[in-house]
Scaffold this motif. Sequence first.
Motif, short mmCIF file in Angstrom:
data_model
loop_
_atom_site.label_atom_id
_atom_site.label_comp_id
_atom_site.label_asym_id
_atom_site.label_seq_id
_atom_site.Cartn_x
_atom_site.Cartn_y
_atom_site.Cartn_z
N ILE A 183 8.39 -4.67 11.90
CA ILE A 183 8.30 -3.96 10.62
C ILE A 183 7.24 -2.87 10.70
CG2 ILE A 183 7.82 -4.21 8.16
CD1 ILE A 183 8.69 -7.19 8.52
N ARG A 184 6.08 -3.21 11.26
CA ARG A 184 5.01 -2.22 11.40
C ARG A 184 5.48 -1.01 12.20
NH1 ARG A 184 1.04 -3.75 15.79
NH2 ARG A 184 2.85 -2.94 16.93
N ASP A 241 6.86 4.59 12.59
CA ASP A 241 7.72 5.70 13.05
C ASP A 241 8.13 6.59 11.88
OD1 ASP A 241 7.57 4.86 15.65
OD2 ASP A 241 9.54 3.88 15.67
N ALA A 242 8.45 5.97 10.74
CA ALA A 242 8.86 6.74 9.57
C ALA A 242 7.72 7.61 9.05
CB ALA A 242 9.36 5.81 8.47
N ILE A 243 6.48 7.09 9.13
CA ILE A 243 5.32 7.87 8.70
C ILE A 243 5.04 9.02 9.67
CG2 ILE A 243 2.81 7.79 8.32
CD1 ILE A 243 3.21 4.86 7.37
N ARG A 292 7.78 -11.63 2.11
CA ARG A 292 6.62 -10.79 1.82
C ARG A 292 5.47 -11.06 2.80
NH1 ARG A 292 5.53 -9.62 -4.55
NH2 ARG A 292 7.65 -9.01 -5.13
N THR A 293 5.44 -12.26 3.34
CA THR A 293 4.37 -12.60 4.29
C THR A 293 4.41 -11.69 5.50
OG1 THR A 293 4.47 -14.91 3.59
CG2 THR A 293 3.38 -14.44 5.70
N LEU A 294 5.60 -11.48 6.05
CA LEU A 294 5.73 -10.58 7.21
C LEU A 294 5.39 -9.15 6.81
CD1 LEU A 294 8.99 -11.77 9.06
CD2 LEU A 294 6.61 -12.11 9.72
N VAL A 295 5.86 -8.74 5.64
CA VAL A 295 5.58 -7.38 5.18
C VAL A 295 4.08 -7.16 5.01
CG1 VAL A 295 5.87 -5.75 3.27
CG2 VAL A 295 7.81 -7.13 4.03
N ARG A 296 3.41 -8.14 4.42
CA ARG A 296 1.96 -8.02 4.18
C ARG A 296 1.20 -7.84 5.49
NH1 ARG A 296 1.29 -12.57 1.42
NH2 ARG A 296 2.22 -11.55 -0.39
N LEU A 345 -1.05 -1.50 9.54
CA LEU A 345 -1.01 -0.05 9.36
C LEU A 345 -2.26 0.45 8.64
CD1 LEU A 345 2.76 0.28 8.38
CD2 LEU A 345 1.69 1.19 10.46
N ALA A 346 -2.80 -0.37 7.75
CA ALA A 346 -4.04 0.00 7.06
C ALA A 346 -5.18 0.07 8.06
CB ALA A 346 -4.35 -1.01 5.95
#
Length: 234
Positions: free
Chosen positions: A19-20, A25-27, A51-55, A61-62
Motif C-alpha cells: 500500500i505504501r 508512486d502516486a505522490i 484500516r490497520t494496514l492502511v494506518r 509515508l509520514a
Amino acid sequence: MKTAAVTLEDTVDVTTDYIRDNLRDAIVDRRLAPGTKLSEADVGALFKVSRTLVRGALQALAYEGLVSVEKNRGAFVAYPSPEEARQIFATRRLFEPGILREAARHMGPLQLTQLRHLLLEEGRLMAERGQTARRAEIKASGDFHLMLASMTGNAVMQRFMDELVARSSLVIALYGQSAISSCGHQEHQDIVTAIERGDLDHASHLMIHHIDHIEADLDLREKKGSDLKEAFGL
C-alpha cells in the motif's frame, strides 16, 4: 452456511509495504496532489484491506515526509513550505556530487549502457504528448538520479536518495513553473558524458548546476493571503 467476506488481503499478498509503495508512486508521479486527504476508510476501500494496514502505510509515508498526519483531521499528502523546499535542494547539492563520484567508482561499460538506455527512454517520452506521457517523463527523470544512487552499491545512500527524489517531486508539483522542473534531459546527457570521460570534477559541477537549474524554476515566494473580494477580483 454463511461464508466470510473475501477481501484483497485474502487473495493477494497485500501488505503495508504494498500500500505504501502504491501511494508513494502516486505522490511521486503527481497523480496525488499536495494537500489531498488520505482517509483510512477511502484508502482501505481502494485496496480492499483493513484500516490497520492502511494506518501503517500512512505512518511510513509520514516518516519519509510525503504525508502529514494531523490530530483529529487525518492524513494528507504533504504540502512542503518554501523553506522546506529550499532545504531539500540544498541537501541535494551537498549529497549528489558524492553519490556521483561513488557511483563512478563502480561504473563499467554495462552501467554506462544502462544509463544511456534510460536517457533514450527519457528522450522518447519528452517527444510524446498527453498527461500519461508527461507523468512517465517525470518518473524517468527521477529514475536517472535513483539509478546513479543504485550504482554506488550503498543501501543507505539509495534510501536517502529515494526520499530526496520523492520529496523533490512533491515540491515541483507545488512550486514548479515550467517543464524545466522535470529535470533537463540534455543536462543528464552531459553528466553521463563527463563520467564517461573520467572528468568527475566537471561531472560534479554539472550535477550542482543541474540541481540549481531545477530549483531556479520554482516559485518559492511566500504567498500573501487575500480576502474573498480580492480573491474574486471584486
